[in-house]
Design a protein around this motif. Sequence first.
Motif, short mmCIF file in Angstrom:
data_model
loop_
_atom_site.label_atom_id
_atom_site.label_comp_id
_atom_site.label_asym_id
_atom_site.label_seq_id
_atom_site.Cartn_x
_atom_site.Cartn_y
_atom_site.Cartn_z
N LYS A 35 4.61 -5.16 -23.48
CA LYS A 35 4.44 -5.18 -24.93
C LYS A 35 2.98 -5.46 -25.28
N PRO A 36 2.61 -5.24 -26.54
CA PRO A 36 1.22 -5.49 -26.95
C PRO A 36 0.77 -6.90 -26.56
N GLY A 37 -0.48 -6.99 -26.10
CA GLY A 37 -1.01 -8.29 -25.68
C GLY A 37 -0.82 -8.56 -24.20
N ASP A 38 0.08 -7.80 -23.54
CA ASP A 38 0.29 -8.00 -22.10
C ASP A 38 -0.95 -7.54 -21.32
N LYS A 39 -1.20 -8.24 -20.22
CA LYS A 39 -2.41 -7.97 -19.43
C LYS A 39 -2.00 -7.59 -18.01
N VAL A 40 -2.46 -6.43 -17.57
CA VAL A 40 -2.10 -5.96 -16.23
C VAL A 40 -3.32 -5.41 -15.50
N TYR A 41 -3.20 -5.33 -14.18
CA TYR A 41 -4.29 -4.74 -13.39
C TYR A 41 -3.73 -4.04 -12.17
N ALA A 42 -4.51 -3.12 -11.63
CA ALA A 42 -4.16 -2.45 -10.37
C ALA A 42 -5.43 -2.33 -9.53
N LYS A 52 -11.21 -2.14 -3.35
CA LYS A 52 -12.58 -1.75 -3.70
C LYS A 52 -12.74 -1.18 -5.10
N MET A 53 -11.64 -1.05 -5.82
CA MET A 53 -11.69 -0.44 -7.15
C MET A 53 -10.59 -1.11 -7.96
N ILE A 54 -10.86 -1.38 -9.24
CA ILE A 54 -9.85 -2.06 -10.04
C ILE A 54 -9.81 -1.49 -11.46
N ALA A 55 -8.62 -1.42 -12.01
CA ALA A 55 -8.45 -1.08 -13.42
C ALA A 55 -7.67 -2.22 -14.07
N MET A 56 -8.22 -2.75 -15.18
CA MET A 56 -7.54 -3.83 -15.91
C MET A 56 -7.25 -3.35 -17.31
N PHE A 57 -6.13 -3.80 -17.84
CA PHE A 57 -5.73 -3.38 -19.18
C PHE A 57 -5.22 -4.58 -19.97
N GLN A 58 -5.55 -4.60 -21.25
CA GLN A 58 -4.80 -5.47 -22.17
C GLN A 58 -4.20 -4.55 -23.23
N LEU A 59 -2.87 -4.53 -23.27
CA LEU A 59 -2.20 -3.57 -24.15
C LEU A 59 -2.46 -3.87 -25.61
N GLY A 60 -2.76 -2.79 -26.36
CA GLY A 60 -3.05 -2.95 -27.78
C GLY A 60 -1.80 -2.87 -28.64
N LYS A 61 -2.00 -3.13 -29.93
CA LYS A 61 -0.86 -3.04 -30.87
C LYS A 61 -0.48 -1.58 -31.09
N ARG A 62 -1.45 -0.69 -30.98
CA ARG A 62 -1.18 0.74 -31.16
C ARG A 62 -0.65 1.32 -29.85
N PRO A 63 0.16 2.39 -29.94
CA PRO A 63 0.73 2.99 -28.71
C PRO A 63 -0.37 3.46 -27.76
N LEU A 64 -0.09 3.38 -26.49
CA LEU A 64 -1.06 3.75 -25.45
C LEU A 64 -1.54 5.19 -25.61
N GLN A 65 -0.64 6.07 -26.05
CA GLN A 65 -1.04 7.48 -26.14
C GLN A 65 -2.09 7.73 -27.23
N ARG A 87 -6.45 -1.26 -30.24
CA ARG A 87 -6.30 -0.25 -29.19
C ARG A 87 -6.28 -0.95 -27.83
N THR A 88 -5.59 -0.36 -26.87
CA THR A 88 -5.55 -0.94 -25.53
C THR A 88 -6.97 -1.04 -24.96
N SER A 89 -7.31 -2.23 -24.44
CA SER A 89 -8.60 -2.45 -23.80
C SER A 89 -8.46 -2.16 -22.32
N CYS A 90 -9.49 -1.57 -21.75
CA CYS A 90 -9.47 -1.28 -20.32
C CYS A 90 -10.84 -1.56 -19.73
N CYS A 91 -10.85 -2.13 -18.54
CA CYS A 91 -12.10 -2.29 -17.81
C CYS A 91 -11.87 -1.72 -16.41
N LEU A 92 -12.75 -0.83 -16.03
CA LEU A 92 -12.60 -0.07 -14.80
C LEU A 92 -13.84 -0.31 -13.93
N LEU A 93 -13.64 -0.91 -12.76
CA LEU A 93 -14.77 -1.17 -11.86
C LEU A 93 -14.56 -0.35 -10.59
N VAL A 94 -15.49 0.54 -10.30
CA VAL A 94 -15.26 1.52 -9.25
C VAL A 94 -16.30 1.42 -8.13
#
Length: 466
Positions: free
Chosen positions: A65-72, A77-90, A284-291
């Motif tokens: 749900k909005p506000g949830d924080k996830v990462y992969a 050696k590479m990471i993607a982090m997200f904090q889900l926004g109030k607006r739909p991901l699409q 909007r969903t926030s994302c930080c991508l470190l490659v």
Amino acid sequence: MERKNIWTSYSQQELEKLEAINADYRNCLDKGKTERECIRLTVERIEGRGYQNLDKLRKSQQTLKPGDKVYAVCMGKMIAMFQLGKRPLQEGMNILGAHIDSPRIDVKQNPLYEDESMAYLDTHYYGGIKKYQWVTLPLAIHGVVARKDGTVQEICIGEKEDDPVFVVTDLLVHLAGQQLEKKASKVIEGEKLDLLFGSRPIGQDESLDEKEKEAVKANVLRLLKEYYHMEEEDFTSAELEIVPAGKARECGLDRSMILAYGQDDRVCAFTSLFAMLDVNEPERTSCCLLVDKEEIGSVGATGMHSRFFENTVAELMALTGGESELKVRRALQNSKMLSSDVSAAYDPLYAEAFEKRSAAFLGSGLVYNKFTGSRGKSGSNDASAEYLARIRRVMDEAGVAYQFAELGKVDVGGGGTIAYIMGNYGMEVIDSGVAVLNMHAPWEASSKADVYEAYKGYCAFLKKMS
Ligand code: MN
Ligand code: MN
């Protein structure tokens, strides 16, 4: 256009914040000298702030749900982090991207040899370096050794006060008449970057008959076994990176700069991470991508060209809006990105390489590059004028100091970033980042004020870009 030096614009309170951000930045530089180390410290920090591993969530089929924080993480050696926004991901994400690999010298897979009672590690450099800059410096070894039994040994030698360090030797000036006639690209050649690893033979009582001829090599192998439980063959499944030994330092009598290894591009990576940690319940969903692998063309499984990011977004979509290939494509296309990488700071000592009106200056804030590439903008992601205008509005409203620049004079050289790869999804992308002096040298210099403005700019982008 007028160029401002931002130092004089700060209040006392802001200066304190600036120093705090920079102290944390230096701390991260010290802990993150390889891409693996950067990922480890990033995961530590974000887990401490409530981020959850996407793999685990996927297995438990949890709906997000909005506000949830996830990462992969991909291969450590590479990471993607997200904090889900109030607006739909699409409807798209606000993405901060940066790379965490830096130019360095890697140890080869069959590296250890002895020559005239000196033991060496054979090496192969990584990324674009001026090889002559990497000799006669204290060097450290960071990395991992993976053994056949599946265990992985962390290695870090040369960073603690009482650790030994290593060195690549150079010819003494007294005998260098011929060497100094060579052009700079040939003065030190790739195969001459071997690391001096030891010079003391194994003790007589310990000496093995067949090894006696290579007693120095035998001794370092004995030590490797004692300290790291590794055999010579284990080098074949190791990733060992040789980097300058020592900590990030304040630079200049006025302490206005940071001198450190690997600021390309960790200066953007860590400030992006700091901004990501400051976001709370975004629209909007926030994302930080470190490659990884940017310095060698963003190739391979852990580089930006890999499918890791879009696969991760697809997994995220499945846990939010329900599995949908079309929604994933929309999410990517509707995203906006700051592709952050360092810029060349104007250097008065090398003024001939720059065109002053379009150069980035230390202490003048976050740098935006409409395009990168070389010659006729070859290989660049040319950001759209409309996007530039929106960036200007967001930055101005947040009081962020910024400058528009390009890398050096037209036709002098050039460089690429990860921007064009993300542009392939049809999203708006612009190159942004921090100006550094001596880019790709063992020690690079940046301005504390620019580090602070980058952090401010990234916060504003995540919160306000719509
Ligand atoms: Mn870079
Ligand atoms: Mn680079």
